[in-house]
Design a protein around this motif. Structure first.
Motif, PDB file in Angstrom:
ATOM      1  N   GLU A   1       0.811  -1.141   0.013  1.00 43.30           N
ATOM      2  CA  GLU A   1      -0.013   0.019   0.012  1.00 43.30           C
ATOM      3  C   GLU A   1       0.662   1.393  -0.078  1.00 43.30           C
ATOM      4  O   GLU A   1       0.419   2.250  -0.573  1.00 43.30           O
ATOM      5  CB  GLU A   1      -0.929  -0.023   1.202  1.00 43.30           C
ATOM      6  N   PHE A   2       1.955   1.357   0.698  1.00 38.71           N
ATOM      7  CA  PHE A   2       2.900   2.379   0.795  1.00 38.71           C
ATOM      8  C   PHE A   2       3.573   2.609  -0.416  1.00 38.71           C
ATOM      9  O   PHE A   2       3.817   3.729  -1.005  1.00 38.71           O
ATOM     10  CB  PHE A   2       3.839   2.248   2.055  1.00 38.71           C
ATOM     11  N   LEU A   3       4.142   1.827  -0.927  1.00 40.68           N
ATOM     12  CA  LEU A   3       4.570   1.633  -2.324  1.00 40.68           C
ATOM     13  C   LEU A   3       3.859   2.236  -3.543  1.00 40.68           C
ATOM     14  O   LEU A   3       4.276   3.232  -3.992  1.00 40.68           O
ATOM     15  CB  LEU A   3       5.572   0.423  -2.624  1.00 40.68           C
ATOM     16  N   GLN A   4       2.723   1.749  -3.268  1.00 46.72           N
ATOM     17  CA  GLN A   4       1.696   2.125  -4.474  1.00 46.72           C
ATOM     18  C   GLN A   4       1.323   3.657  -4.277  1.00 46.72           C
ATOM     19  O   GLN A   4       1.129   4.416  -5.309  1.00 46.72           O
ATOM     20  CB  GLN A   4       0.476   1.282  -4.440  1.00 46.72           C
ATOM     21  N   ARG A   5       1.062   3.977  -2.974  1.00 41.99           N
ATOM     22  CA  ARG A   5       1.039   5.333  -2.607  1.00 41.99           C
ATOM     23  C   ARG A   5       1.850   6.363  -3.115  1.00 41.99           C
ATOM     24  O   ARG A   5       1.630   7.517  -3.556  1.00 41.99           O
ATOM     25  CB  ARG A   5       0.461   5.598  -1.260  1.00 41.99           C
ATOM     26  N   CYS A   6       3.141   5.803  -2.680  1.00 42.76           N
ATOM     27  CA  CYS A   6       4.483   6.769  -3.297  1.00 42.76           C
ATOM     28  C   CYS A   6       4.544   6.987  -4.722  1.00 42.76           C
ATOM     29  O   CYS A   6       4.865   7.981  -5.354  1.00 42.76           O
ATOM     30  CB  CYS A   6       5.640   6.205  -2.584  1.00 42.76           C
ATOM     31  N   ARG A   7       4.403   5.786  -5.391  1.00 45.07           N
ATOM     32  CA  ARG A   7       4.303   5.769  -6.750  1.00 45.07           C
ATOM     33  C   ARG A   7       3.408   6.521  -7.591  1.00 45.07           C
ATOM     34  O   ARG A   7       3.587   7.321  -8.494  1.00 45.07           O
ATOM     35  CB  ARG A   7       4.304   4.296  -7.139  1.00 45.07           C
ATOM     36  N   GLN A   8       2.234   6.512  -6.721  1.00 48.28           N
ATOM     37  CA  GLN A   8       1.049   7.225  -7.586  1.00 48.28           C
ATOM     38  C   GLN A   8       1.117   8.817  -7.150  1.00 48.28           C
ATOM     39  O   GLN A   8       1.106   9.534  -8.028  1.00 48.28           O
ATOM     40  CB  GLN A   8      -0.162   6.729  -6.956  1.00 48.28           C
ATOM     41  N   ALA A   9       1.742   9.176  -5.961  1.00 49.02           N
ATOM     42  CA  ALA A   9       2.006  10.613  -5.742  1.00 49.02           C
ATOM     43  C   ALA A   9       3.184  10.853  -6.750  1.00 49.02           C
ATOM     44  O   ALA A   9       2.949  12.319  -7.151  1.00 49.02           O
ATOM     45  CB  ALA A   9       2.612  10.838  -4.104  1.00 49.02           C
ATOM     46  N   MET A  10       4.079  10.251  -7.146  1.00 53.23           N
ATOM     47  CA  MET A  10       5.065  10.764  -8.069  1.00 53.23           C
ATOM     48  C   MET A  10       4.622  10.839  -9.413  1.00 53.23           C
ATOM     49  O   MET A  10       4.648  11.731 -10.210  1.00 53.23           O
ATOM     50  CB  MET A  10       6.131   9.636  -8.028  1.00 53.23           C
ATOM     51  N   LEU A  11       3.655   9.829  -9.853  1.00 55.57           N
ATOM     52  CA  LEU A  11       2.796   9.793 -11.263  1.00 55.57           C
ATOM     53  C   LEU A  11       2.047  10.832 -11.386  1.00 55.57           C
ATOM     54  O   LEU A  11       1.990  11.381 -12.425  1.00 55.57           O
ATOM     55  CB  LEU A  11       2.255   8.455 -11.554  1.00 55.57           C
ATOM     56  N   ASN A  12       1.476  11.371 -10.365  1.00 53.49           N
ATOM     57  CA  ASN A  12       0.419  12.779 -10.278  1.00 53.49           C
ATOM     58  C   ASN A  12       1.140  13.699 -10.605  1.00 53.49           C
ATOM     59  O   ASN A  12       0.491  14.827 -11.077  1.00 53.49           O
ATOM     60  CB  ASN A  12      -0.142  12.731  -8.980  1.00 53.49           C
ATOM     61  N   LEU A  13       2.700  13.803 -10.562  1.00 53.98           N
ATOM     62  CA  LEU A  13       3.367  14.939 -10.894  1.00 53.98           C
ATOM     63  C   LEU A  13       3.866  15.073 -12.409  1.00 53.98           C
ATOM     64  O   LEU A  13       4.537  16.095 -12.804  1.00 53.98           O
ATOM     65  CB  LEU A  13       4.496  15.099  -9.899  1.00 53.98           C
ATOM     66  N   ALA A  14       3.763  13.934 -12.948  1.00 49.87           N
ATOM     67  CA  ALA A  14       3.994  13.854 -14.558  1.00 49.87           C
ATOM     68  C   ALA A  14       3.318  14.644 -15.309  1.00 49.87           C
ATOM     69  O   ALA A  14       2.130  14.947 -15.027  1.00 49.87           O
ATOM     70  CB  ALA A  14       3.950  12.385 -14.879  1.00 49.87           C
ATOM     71  N   PRO A  15       3.995  15.243 -16.463  1.00 51.76           N
ATOM     72  CA  PRO A  15       3.164  16.024 -17.225  1.00 51.76           C
ATOM     73  C   PRO A  15       1.749  15.396 -17.945  1.00 51.76           C
ATOM     74  O   PRO A  15       1.939  14.116 -17.812  1.00 51.76           O
ATOM     75  CB  PRO A  15       4.070  16.307 -18.528  1.00 51.76           C
TER      76      PRO A  15
END
Length: 225
Positions: A197-211
């Protein structure tokens, strides 16, 4: 550090920041534009180039980066006196044995640096993503184990855009191209949150910043169509 080394390191820092800003257009953020304090942070970013940690480092307000240490591989940076001087005296990096068979010791090394008041820059993909068809590689579990060891630490997602074309793999001289460094809101390990869950949340937080064009082309696995 001796007086001489300290001033040489300061001069290299200034010249490097000017050079990287000229090549990429990236400038330090103002502290009042970032929605968190600089204390005990782990900045985690996507990894496409050897220049990634430099872009993250110079994007931070100057006073903040004096207490921010990139986590770097000792096997690469200790192979010459010049590399050793730059990574230790200019960046004050936390050097780790990347091929260690004792990941717990590396987690403890990073946790100790946070306890001493430093912030860290890490790349949870674990290696450079050189596949143009993959937006973001799966995260290694180290970021979760660090969060478990230091549950009060805030983790700040960062997206670096375009640096892979500035300094492609195998090239020495950078190509002047505009890059962007997007810094997101800090997140923390939640109570009872498991590794996946934590890895997925971190990963999604990063993807949300992508153009937007990257997000539109990506699927849940991070692969670009």
């Amino acid at each position: 550090m001796s007086f001489f080394k300290k001033h040489i390191a300061w001069l290299i820092d200034q010249l490097l920041c000017l050079f990287v800003a000229f090549i990429t257009g990236v400038r330090p953020k103002r502290a009042d534009t970032l929605p968190f304090t600089p204390q005990q942070k782990v900045y985690f970013a996507n990894h496409n180039s050897h220049g990634d940690f430099v872009l993250v480092w110079i994007s931070l307000p100057r006073k903040w980066r004096m207490h921010t240490r990139p986590v770097a591989g000792a096997d690469y940076w200790l192979t010459s006196s010049l590399k050793r001087f730059i990574i230790q005296n200019v960046f004050n990096a936390l050097l780790i044995p990347r091929n260690s068979d004792n990941p717990q010791a590396i987690t403890e090394q990073m946790a100790n640096a946070l306890t001493q008041g430093d912030s860290l820059i890490i790349f949870p993909e674990g290696t450079r993503n050189t596949d143009d068809n993959t937006l973001l590689l799966p995260f290694k579990s180290g970021i979760y184990h660090l969060a478990k060891a230091k549950p009060d630490t805030e983790f700040v997602p960062i997206w670096i855009d375009n640096i892979s074309r500035v300094l492609p793999k195998g090239k020495i001289l950078p190509i002047p191209l505009v890059c962007h460094v997007q810094i997101g809101d800090a997140i923390k390990l939640q109570e009872n949150e498991n590794k996946e869950e934590f890895l997925q949340r971190c990963r999604q937080a990063m993807l949300n910043l992508a153009p937007n064009h990257f997000q539109a082309a990506s699927n849940p696995t991070g692969e670009a169509s």
